[in-house]
Enzyme design. Sequence first.
Site, PDB file in Angstrom:
ATOM      1  N   SER A  38       0.737  -1.202   0.106  1.00  0.00           N
ATOM      2  CA  SER A  38       0.037   0.052  -0.113  1.00  0.00           C
ATOM      3  C   SER A  38       0.894   1.241  -0.130  1.00  0.00           C
ATOM      4  O   SER A  38       1.958   1.445   0.644  1.00  0.00           O
ATOM      5  CB  SER A  38      -0.904  -0.030   1.274  1.00  0.00           C
ATOM      6  OG  SER A  38      -1.172   1.391   1.453  1.00  0.00           O
ATOM      7  N   LYS A  77       1.196  -3.053   5.035  1.00  0.00           N
ATOM      8  CA  LYS A  77       0.353  -3.806   3.919  1.00  0.00           C
ATOM      9  C   LYS A  77       0.860  -4.616   3.200  1.00  0.00           C
ATOM     10  O   LYS A  77       1.933  -4.396   2.682  1.00  0.00           O
ATOM     11  CB  LYS A  77      -0.777  -3.034   3.471  1.00  0.00           C
ATOM     12  CG  LYS A  77      -1.695  -2.215   4.229  1.00  0.00           C
ATOM     13  CD  LYS A  77      -2.889  -2.785   4.544  1.00  0.00           C
ATOM     14  CE  LYS A  77      -3.729  -2.978   3.561  1.00  0.00           C
ATOM     15  NZ  LYS A  77      -5.145  -3.566   3.872  1.00  0.00           N
ATOM     16  N   GLU A  97      -7.619 -10.953  -5.505  1.00  0.00           N
ATOM     17  CA  GLU A  97      -8.632 -10.149  -5.958  1.00  0.00           C
ATOM     18  C   GLU A  97      -9.119  -9.934  -7.329  1.00  0.00           C
ATOM     19  O   GLU A  97     -10.274 -10.069  -7.635  1.00  0.00           O
ATOM     20  CB  GLU A  97      -8.562  -8.814  -5.220  1.00  0.00           C
ATOM     21  CG  GLU A  97      -8.377  -8.942  -3.540  1.00  0.00           C
ATOM     22  CD  GLU A  97      -7.846  -7.447  -2.862  1.00  0.00           C
ATOM     23  OE1 GLU A  97      -6.582  -7.782  -2.746  1.00  0.00           O
ATOM     24  OE2 GLU A  97      -8.672  -6.647  -2.855  1.00  0.00           O
TER      25      GLU A  97
END
Length: 463
Positions: free
Chosen positions: A282, A288, A295
């Site tokens: 991120s 992160k 996804e």
Amino acid sequence: MSDKKSNAMWGGRFADGPDAIMEAINASIDYDKRLASQDIAGSRAHAAMLAQQGIIDANDAEVIREGLLTVLSEIEGGNFEFSAALEDIHMNVEARLKEIIGDAAGRLHTARSRNDQVATDFKLWTRDQMDAAISGIDALIRALIAQAEAGADWVMPGFTHLQTAQPVTWGHHMMAYVEMLGRDMSRFKDARARMNENPLGSAALAGTGFPIDRHMTAAALGFDRPTANSLDAVADRDFALEFLSCASITAMHMSRFAEELVIWSSAQFKFVTLSDRFSTGSSIMPQKKNPDAAELIRAKVGRIFGANVALMMVMKGLPLAYSKDMQEDKEQVFDAADNLMLALAAMTGMVSDMTGNIYNLRAAAASGFSTATDLADWLVREAGMPFRDAHHVTGALVAMAEKKGCDLPDLSLADMKSVHDAITEDVFNVLTVENSVASRTSYGGTAPSQVRAQIARWKEVLK
Ligand code: ARG
């Protein structure tokens, strides 16, 4: 070629050229240039057949066939100027052929039409994609089997409703996806076998009066036989729809696994660690590590199934035979194929690289009273209780453990006996997750022995 002149390929009855808007809506060259090599293979087979049948001169056929190879190398080398005025790949290739070899090029379109030509090209392209899908699935299956072998006896929670149900093995879970993908592969193989008939020689819609040999072109292009009805052959896009529906189901399966990987890689689950190679960071939160590949794979089914629906809607209600609506088939299939192959490759990489976190998996498997069914089964087996009664007694024990804030194996024998007197020390043997999975030896069950048997069977299948 200027917009003003009438079309060199079909403009005989036209005085005027098309409006720019007409050209824009009509041209497919921007995308059907992907069919160049199939178009040229089809034309080369067609020319050879025309010569063999004495329909065109053998010399002309040779010059045509050689010239087509030159066109192909220009296209492959990026030295080809595609023209929207020439609409599509078929007319772009033929027009360039004429520039290279002269008037003999005009004999190539004898006894065929762009209608059978496009059906042939698109079938050849789709057939290649079916083969690519089959090998992409094969690679993913192998990656899953490698994971299953490594963790044939790792215990993890099995879920229903995403609530802890019973312990299962990691290998069993991986092999569940092998089964799904195995069906996907067999669906692609079935579709490939069904579609492998040659439309070339159906001409515009009615066949031709020229003495063509459709078996010869079928063999040259690797088809099993010619199609048996010329109207159907130029109007049929079942092969594209079958590709899309096989692709949709495959993508749906990958999407389910992708969702599990998203959940499993979360800080709350920590069942699996994805490799850096298949994760992203991120830009604001330094801690992160996001499962973006999973996804995106989860999302791909949306566009692939969208393509399936879109082409279905294009085809519904079209009268026989060819209608220009059908030109809208290609972008859907191209996009779906590209995304299916990418998703398969990404999934394969992610699965090969990921690490199952044995301790977290086991700890999660042991929580949530996951061996309650084993306890009930024990009461049936050892105390001769009807299953419904055993279920009830076990429920009472679960309630007791919940009240005490412990798991089932942490209850004392005295606690157990207070609920039902038939319970003995022996019951604790079935309350461990290892014994629970080891006991499920029914064919196709989660016991490591069963998982290993299925792995061995699959290795034979894949040979
Ligand atoms: N570009 C057309 C397609 O993709 C080729 C066939 C056109 N045939 C015709 N008669 N206009 O469908």
